[in-house]
Structures are given as C-alpha cells and as structure tokens.
Design an enzyme around this catalytic site. Sequence first.
Site, PDB file in Angstrom:
ATOM      1  N   THR A 223      43.923  38.674  30.178  1.00 53.23           N
ATOM      2  CA  THR A 223      43.588  39.098  28.667  1.00 53.23           C
ATOM      3  C   THR A 223      44.330  38.363  27.728  1.00 53.23           C
ATOM      4  OG1 THR A 223      42.816  41.162  29.555  1.00 53.23           O
ATOM      5  CG2 THR A 223      43.225  41.173  27.144  1.00 53.23           C
ATOM      6  N   VAL A 224      45.840  38.588  27.940  1.00 53.80           N
ATOM      7  CA  VAL A 224      46.950  38.126  27.127  1.00 53.80           C
ATOM      8  C   VAL A 224      46.994  36.770  27.266  1.00 53.80           C
ATOM      9  CG1 VAL A 224      49.307  38.411  26.240  1.00 53.80           C
ATOM     10  CG2 VAL A 224      47.883  40.660  26.729  1.00 53.80           C
TER      11      VAL A 224
ATOM     12  N   LYS B  25      56.487  43.984  30.406  1.00 52.27           N
ATOM     13  CA  LYS B  25      57.702  44.995  30.011  1.00 52.27           C
ATOM     14  C   LYS B  25      58.223  45.687  31.245  1.00 52.27           C
ATOM     15  CE  LYS B  25      53.321  46.733  29.555  1.00 52.27           C
ATOM     16  NZ  LYS B  25      52.210  46.762  28.635  1.00 52.27           N
TER      17      LYS B  25
ATOM     18  N   GLY C  75      52.966  45.537  21.459  1.00 52.45           N
ATOM     19  CA  GLY C  75      51.765  44.723  21.536  1.00 52.45           C
ATOM     20  C   GLY C  75      51.961  43.634  20.321  1.00 52.45           C
TER      21      GLY C  75
ATOM     22  N   GLY D 194      40.187  47.331  27.504  1.00 49.69           N
ATOM     23  CA  GLY D 194      41.179  46.086  27.907  1.00 49.69           C
ATOM     24  C   GLY D 194      42.533  46.959  27.321  1.00 49.69           C
TER      25      GLY D 194
ATOM     26  N   GLU E  32      46.765  49.536  31.506  1.00 44.69           N
ATOM     27  CA  GLU E  32      47.410  48.530  32.524  1.00 44.69           C
ATOM     28  C   GLU E  32      46.245  48.401  33.731  1.00 44.69           C
ATOM     29  OE1 GLU E  32      50.419  46.868  32.046  1.00 44.69           O
ATOM     30  OE2 GLU E  32      49.632  47.746  30.152  1.00 44.69           O
TER      31      GLU E  32
ATOM     32  N   ASP F  67      54.743  53.227  31.240  1.00 44.77           N
ATOM     33  CA  ASP F  67      54.804  52.033  30.161  1.00 44.77           C
ATOM     34  C   ASP F  67      55.446  52.413  28.851  1.00 44.77           C
ATOM     35  OD1 ASP F  67      53.096  49.418  29.327  1.00 44.77           O
ATOM     36  OD2 ASP F  67      52.740  50.956  27.759  1.00 44.77           O
TER      37      ASP F  67
ATOM     38  N   LYS G  62      59.025  50.404  27.588  1.00 48.04           N
ATOM     39  CA  LYS G  62      59.311  49.855  26.071  1.00 48.04           C
ATOM     40  C   LYS G  62      60.368  50.412  25.558  1.00 48.04           C
ATOM     41  CE  LYS G  62      54.312  48.916  25.833  1.00 48.04           C
ATOM     42  NZ  LYS G  62      52.782  49.450  25.610  1.00 48.04           N
TER      43      LYS G  62
ATOM     44  N   GLY H 277      46.138  44.574  23.437  1.00 47.12           N
ATOM     45  CA  GLY H 277      44.789  43.694  23.229  1.00 47.12           C
ATOM     46  C   GLY H 277      45.003  42.432  23.352  1.00 47.12           C
TER      47      GLY H 277
HETATM   48  N1  HSE Z   1      48.749  49.232  28.325  1.00 52.22           N
HETATM   49  C1  HSE Z   1      49.539  49.070  27.110  1.00 52.22           C
HETATM   50  C2  HSE Z   1      49.150  50.116  26.260  1.00 52.22           C
HETATM   51  C3  HSE Z   1      49.276  47.723  26.939  1.00 52.22           C
HETATM   52  O1  HSE Z   1      48.021  50.687  26.449  1.00 52.22           O
HETATM   53  O2  HSE Z   1      50.053  50.003  25.278  1.00 52.22           O
HETATM   54  C4  HSE Z   1      50.282  47.313  25.983  1.00 52.22           C
HETATM   55  O3  HSE Z   1      51.507  47.087  26.174  1.00 52.22           O
END
Ligand code: HSE
Length: 378
Positions: free
Chosen positions: A10-11, A85, A114, A167, A170, A181, A185, A282
């Site tokens: 995706t990224v 991350k 993001g 999308g 994770e 997550d 961060k 995204g």
């Molecule tokens: N899974 C993460 C979120 C993706 O939903 O923020 C971006 O870091």
Amino acid sequence: MKIGLLGMGTVGGGVYELCARQTDMEITRVLEKRFQAPYITTEIADIVHDPDISLVVETLGGLHPAYEFAREALKNGKHFVTANKLLVSACGEELSALAHQNGCAFLYGAACGGGIPFLHNLALARETDHITALGGILNGTTNYILDAMQSCGMDYGAALAQAQALGYAEADPSSDVEGLDTMRKLVLGCLVGLSARVSPESIPTLGISKVLAQDIAWARAHGLTLRLCAFAARLSGGISAYVEPTLVPGNAAESAILKNVNYAWYEADGCGRMCYTGQGAGRLPTASNVLRDIYAVMQGQRAMADTDCAAVTPDNSIAGHGYYLRLPPDVQVPESWIAHHTLDSDWQYIETVPVSVKSMHACIAQHPGAFAAGIQKG
Ligand code: HSE
C-alpha cells in the site's frame, strides 16, 4: 537521487507513484516478491550493493526482515528512510547510531501520523523551543471504529472490517485496536520531541477492543466523545507517558476528529499548543510523508532525534484524572475511587475521582472484559 524501494504494498506503491512525478527522485530498483518487472528484484543485495543507489526506502512493515535490511543498507552507506513504526520504536536507537557511524541519514517521519508532518515539526521545534508535552489521536483505524460506532451506531466488528477494507489497519489489526500502534508512535514522539528513549513495554497502554455500545451510550449521556489518545509530558526529573481510551468534551478538538483522521499536538514554552490534523494512514498521505523525508535527506538532514537521548522509564504514579469504568457486577474497586456508581443486570458503571494512570491500568489488567476510559475535563 537514485532510490531503492523495499516493498511495493500500500505505502510502497504510493511512494513509487509519487516519486514518478518528481524530477529529482528516481526509484531504480524495487525489492518485491509478488510482481515481476525489469526493475524488480527479490535480492536485497541488488539494492544495498548497487553503487548508483544512495537512499533506501523501507515500506515492508514488521520487524523482520526490515531490521536486517536496515542494517545492511546503512552498513553499505545508504541513507535509510522508513515508515515502519514497529522497527523504529524497537530498534531506532541502534539504527540511528549505525547511521551516524556510516555518515548516513535515518529518517522516519511517516512512522507517526501517516501524512501529517508531526515528527518533522517536533524535530524543528526541539531545536529552538522547550517541548513540555505531546500526544493526540495517532491511529486512524481506531478513530474510524469509534467514530462509526458513535456517529452511525455501527457495530464494532463491522466498523473494524470497514477500516481494514479501506487499508487503514495493520496486517494484524490487534496492534491497532489494543493501542500498540498508538503506543509505538508515542515512543517516536517522546524520542524526537522530548529526547527521551522510552521502551515500548514501559508505556501503559489500553486499547478499544473491549468497547461496547453501552460505553458509547454512557459517553453520549454525559456529552462526551470517546477517542483513543496518546499522552506524554515532562515531569520534574522524568516523564509521564500512556495510551488510553479518553472521553473528551463534545466541544474539544478531538471530538471533531472523524473517520481515520489523526490529530497530533505538542506544547512548548515558547509557542504554546500546536495542533496538526490530517490523514493519519493510507497510501498517498503516508507516501507523501516518505517523500518529505527523502527531500530532507537531499537537503542534508541526517537524523530526527538528538544523538544523546536519555533512557527514561515513564512515571505514571501521580494522581491524574477521573475515569469511566465498566466492570462485571461482582468486581470491587477501592471505595475511595468512586464518585458515581450505577448498575444494570450485566455491568456496573463507575465514574471515579482522580486516580493515577498506574493504578487504573493495573486494575484493568486484572479484569478481562472491563473497559476504562480517562475523562478529560473541558
Ligand atoms: N494502522 C495505522 C493506523 C496505519 O490505523 O493509523 C498508519 O500508521
């Protein structure tokens, strides 16, 4: 600048697309197993030993083999940019040191928020101001779920499935919904903004996987909105840092953060409170932040954090704030915690007086099924 890209998911696909629009950034090799093309290889050596490539972008996610590939790239004198991350929160210190030894850059702006240029701005602010606190809504998946439950009355499972289909989540969405997550961060925010090396395991973290429609109803009845928030602040001689569901007043900025949008803030002595909001996950938003890192490397930036960050264990033992607690009827909490108490046939609902984050997270850890959210006063 010639670039090797690790991963075309995706990224990575977004990075490839955005770089194709640039005249000064060219992706010449891509490490990818799923597709075939002249520029695609399945061998990391084809990238880290390519003398024309000066920068490697990693968008594989996960710890392995991203960690080994980062080391290989840096040892071979390649600048390294990552959106990962998990990698940076677990191994950032070691990789930063390796980058420094080899005269390379190690940047990870897209690993937090993001598309939001949060870490870049924290790094800049740290140079000329004294950052005292930071935090916010740092996970798009959980915000999407909470917003869908609150705005449309959607079921938790259906909302998570939608966030996955879009999308945002994770590969293993438990890291989103359990708050991990967000916590990773926050580790990056502490590193870049507070020059504090905090281990992921040391940050008390509560997620939203136990949230029920009753919790949303309680919030609504009290004029509050439920969000998953990260928080870190300097204390005299240390820091406080934690992640937990948070009930914010209906007129708070966080309450207006909808769908997968993120909201990251910091406070500093000079500038006061600064807030950033935008797409926190995204394909193209995250890719856009990766390109900012590439550009920063081209401009000469080599690191995001101080080279001499102190190792810190957060202290969350001071009395913090009141909590909303939903517990099985037979569970008791200290009488002194209780400000208001109601009961139905399945649950007891408690609003507490200010309780330390440490005590509350310890209490919740003992009671699977219970749900707690900090209450943020207006
Ligand atoms: N899974 C993460 C979120 C993706 O939903 O923020 C971006 O870091």
